[in-house]
Design an enzyme around this catalytic site. Structure first.
Site, mmCIF file in Angstrom:
data_model
loop_
_atom_site.group_PDB
_atom_site.id
_atom_site.type_symbol
_atom_site.label_atom_id
_atom_site.label_comp_id
_atom_site.label_asym_id
_atom_site.label_seq_id
_atom_site.Cartn_x
_atom_site.Cartn_y
_atom_site.Cartn_z
ATOM 1 N N HIS A 60 -3.182 6.915 -8.969
ATOM 2 C CA HIS A 60 -2.403 7.487 -7.824
ATOM 3 C C HIS A 60 -3.145 6.285 -6.848
ATOM 4 O O HIS A 60 -4.224 6.493 -6.254
ATOM 5 C CB HIS A 60 -2.995 8.915 -7.499
ATOM 6 C CG HIS A 60 -2.437 9.418 -6.254
ATOM 7 N ND1 HIS A 60 -2.561 10.772 -6.153
ATOM 8 C CD2 HIS A 60 -1.916 8.936 -4.993
ATOM 9 C CE1 HIS A 60 -1.886 11.008 -4.794
ATOM 10 N NE2 HIS A 60 -1.578 9.943 -4.241
ATOM 11 N N HIS A 62 -1.278 3.909 -3.343
ATOM 12 C CA HIS A 62 -0.170 3.557 -2.347
ATOM 13 C C HIS A 62 -0.731 1.753 -1.999
ATOM 14 O O HIS A 62 -1.300 1.583 -1.532
ATOM 15 C CB HIS A 62 -0.382 4.400 -1.310
ATOM 16 C CG HIS A 62 -0.353 5.671 -1.349
ATOM 17 N ND1 HIS A 62 0.700 6.440 -1.451
ATOM 18 C CD2 HIS A 62 -1.218 6.453 -1.508
ATOM 19 C CE1 HIS A 62 0.526 7.916 -1.668
ATOM 20 N NE2 HIS A 62 -0.597 7.683 -1.835
ATOM 21 N N LEU A 63 0.640 1.315 -2.614
ATOM 22 C CA LEU A 63 0.554 -0.331 -2.337
ATOM 23 C C LEU A 63 1.550 -0.576 -1.028
ATOM 24 O O LEU A 63 1.465 -1.889 -0.860
ATOM 25 C CB LEU A 63 1.100 -1.128 -3.565
ATOM 26 C CG LEU A 63 0.230 -0.848 -4.819
ATOM 27 C CD1 LEU A 63 0.804 -1.626 -6.097
ATOM 28 C CD2 LEU A 63 -1.225 -0.970 -4.616
ATOM 29 N N ARG A 64 2.130 0.224 -0.565
ATOM 30 C CA ARG A 64 2.829 -0.057 0.837
ATOM 31 C C ARG A 64 4.034 -0.969 1.122
ATOM 32 O O ARG A 64 4.520 -1.126 2.119
ATOM 33 C CB ARG A 64 2.104 -0.241 1.960
ATOM 34 C CG ARG A 64 0.653 0.659 1.937
ATOM 35 C CD ARG A 64 1.124 2.023 2.301
ATOM 36 N NE ARG A 64 -0.169 2.758 2.656
ATOM 37 C CZ ARG A 64 -0.196 4.072 2.654
ATOM 38 N NH1 ARG A 64 0.942 4.782 2.286
ATOM 39 N NH2 ARG A 64 -1.323 4.802 3.102
ATOM 40 N N ASN A 94 6.181 6.076 -2.084
ATOM 41 C CA ASN A 94 6.412 6.396 -0.592
ATOM 42 C C ASN A 94 6.615 4.955 0.208
ATOM 43 O O ASN A 94 5.600 4.375 0.838
ATOM 44 C CB ASN A 94 5.553 6.981 0.162
ATOM 45 C CG ASN A 94 4.141 6.663 -0.186
ATOM 46 O OD1 ASN A 94 3.618 5.935 -1.127
ATOM 47 N ND2 ASN A 94 3.258 7.220 0.717
ATOM 48 N N HIS A 232 -4.414 15.251 -6.369
ATOM 49 C CA HIS A 232 -5.701 15.462 -5.544
ATOM 50 C C HIS A 232 -5.839 16.895 -5.210
ATOM 51 O O HIS A 232 -5.800 17.379 -4.008
ATOM 52 C CB HIS A 232 -5.459 14.673 -4.061
ATOM 53 C CG HIS A 232 -4.135 14.742 -3.406
ATOM 54 N ND1 HIS A 232 -3.321 15.801 -3.304
ATOM 55 C CD2 HIS A 232 -3.008 13.523 -3.173
ATOM 56 C CE1 HIS A 232 -1.988 15.387 -2.719
ATOM 57 N NE2 HIS A 232 -2.172 14.194 -2.429
ATOM 58 N N ASN A 278 -4.960 13.613 3.369
ATOM 59 C CA ASN A 278 -4.280 15.165 3.187
ATOM 60 C C ASN A 278 -4.206 15.094 1.550
ATOM 61 O O ASN A 278 -3.588 14.102 1.051
ATOM 62 C CB ASN A 278 -2.889 14.864 3.788
ATOM 63 C CG ASN A 278 -2.105 16.261 3.842
ATOM 64 O OD1 ASN A 278 -2.652 17.258 3.298
ATOM 65 N ND2 ASN A 278 -0.771 16.122 4.033
ATOM 66 N N ASP A 305 -6.266 8.018 -4.968
ATOM 67 C CA ASP A 305 -5.417 8.111 -3.732
ATOM 68 C C ASP A 305 -5.593 7.181 -2.670
ATOM 69 O O ASP A 305 -5.696 7.438 -1.578
ATOM 70 C CB ASP A 305 -5.401 9.563 -3.144
ATOM 71 C CG ASP A 305 -4.184 10.063 -2.170
ATOM 72 O OD1 ASP A 305 -3.327 9.132 -2.219
ATOM 73 O OD2 ASP A 305 -4.412 11.089 -1.660
#
Length: 429
Positions: A60, A62-64, A94, A232, A278, A305
């Site tokens: 999990h 996030h590489l954006r 995302n 999470h 979150n 995360d």
């Protein structure tokens, strides 16, 4: 034949640290033992008695990229993972645009291969545009290579959409990885609903916003036979639901983040958005339930995360700042220092929750486990000397962490992917 020899390390053998060498041939582990030798032209690394583990697996992150490269890129995020000892990471969808068609999915995978310092598994979104209204074409995404599906960052509000998606995913034995949040019950909260929220005058997010969504989706998973994975998990009640579902034989798994194991809302010093994520940091009771759930097997694995943001974004306080903290570069050291050194859980358990368990849960064939014939995905950690967490030493673009200045054991020394050295502390000193 290309050879690399890792000499004078230590690894865990039957629960104890033992001297160990590792011989790598053509990107695979050829031998694990002591007093190993190699060809005259082999590359040899003296590990100076440091800990050898399988390369860590983070399910999990996030590489954006594309869409938010001011926060992170594939290159910076994957180098951050390598810095933390991770050799396989799974990147959430995302993105802008998200990879919700085979063409976009192929393009995203190509970017990951081109710029990634480690192995990157790409998530497909569950719904078109991650809008929560219509499932993607699972068959087409599967044919394109997608094996993990998540709308993470947003809970899917429409139960019928979850039902349709799970029906499709069950046909291919594919997991739906769920950010469990009922937005109506979350009620715009930015911090856990409790005494700290009241004290700080901030809108609270009730625990039921997570738990109610998990309950709903467990029932749908039971009806469809799909593999339901909860991202999470953060509350005592959520963990109790998952424990009960497992006892009933429902195919449910879950992960917990390092920050939900290490912190509670009572640890938030002031209106500092480095503590905003979150799901939010919950109560001390919830934190303790996360640890207990991990120890009793209800929680399957640990995932960071990793969620980078710019410094400017995270300096706006709880109401205006985005959710999330970085975790790739601090996870192992923080957990080793807090819990292994204090005898709360073992080094064997920590290594498994960060490598073997996600490999098993998600059937990741390409992640190595220090066995002969496996990919030479290897991490080396210094568990004997303290270092200080300093964001200016991160490879991630994101510096957003509440653990700045923490003194920790377990800094990464070297990381190998398919036998290739992708991080070396000596290069940064």
């Amino acid at each position: 034949m290309s050879q690399t020899l890792l000499k004078n390390g230590r690894r865990v053998v039957t629960g104890q640290l033992a001297a160990s060498d590792v011989l790598i041939e053509d990107g695979k582990i050829a031998a694990v033992g002591t007093n190993l030798s190699a060809n005259d032209d082999a590359t040899v690394y003296d590990l100076d008695n440091n800990l050898i583990t399988p390369g860590l697996v983070d399910i999990h992150v996030h590489l954006r990229e594309p869409g938010y490269t001011n926060k992170e890129t594939i290159a910076t995020g994957s180098r951050a993972a390598a810095h933390g000892g991770f050799t396989t990471i799974a990147a959430m969808a995302n993105l802008k645009p998200t990879c919700d068609t085979p063409e976009r999915f192929h393009a995203q995978e190509a970017r990951n291969v081109k710029d990634g310092a480690v192995k990157i598994i790409q998530y497909s979104p569950v719904t078109k545009g991650r809008a929560g209204q219509k499932p993607v074409d699972v068959a087409a995404q599967y044919a394109a290579g997608a094996r993990l599906f998540s709308d993470d960052g947003a809970g899917i509000q429409d139960a019928s959409v979850v039902y349709q998606a799970m029906q499709q995913l069950a046909k291919y034995d594919l997991p739906i990885c769920d950010h469990a949040q009922d937005n109506q019950l979350a009620n715009g909260g930015v911090i856990n609903d409790g005494s700290v929220a009241k004290k700080m005058g901030l809108p609270g997010m009730p625990k039921i916003s997570e738990t109610a969504q998990i309950a709903r989706n467990i029932v749908i998973a039971q009806a469809t036979g799909a593999h339901y994975h909860v991202c999470h998990v953060s509350t005592k009640e959520s963990i109790e639901l998952i424990r009960h579902a497992k006892q009933l034989g429902i195919n449910v798994t879950c992960e917990v983040t390092p920050h939900h194991l290490l912190l509670a809302d009572a640890d938030i010093p002031d209106d500092d958005a480095e503590y905003k994520m979150n799901p939010p940091l919950r109560s001390r009771e919830d934190q303790e339930a996360c640890l207990a759930g991990l120890l009793d097997g209800t929680i399957d694995c640990i995932a960071t995360d990793h969620a980078p943001h710019t410094d400017a974004e995270k300096h706006r306080g709880f109401l205006a700042s985005p959710n999330g903290i970085v975790g790739s570069e601090t996870a192992f050291a923080l957990l080793y220092t807090r819990y292994v050194k204090n005898g709360i859980f073992t080094l064997v358990e920590l290594i498994d929750w960060l490598s073997g368990a996600p490999k098993r849960v998600f059937k990741l064939e390409d992640a190595g486990q220090l066995a002969v014939g496996d990919p030479a995905d290897i991490a080396v950690f210094d568990i004997d000397h303290q270092t200080t967490i300093k964001p200016d030493q991160f490879f991630s673009k994101g510096h957003n962490t509440p653990f700045v200045g923490d003194r920790v054991y377990g800094a990464s020394v070297k990381t190998f992917v398919d036998g290739k050295l992708v991080y070396d502390r000596e290069d940064t000193e």
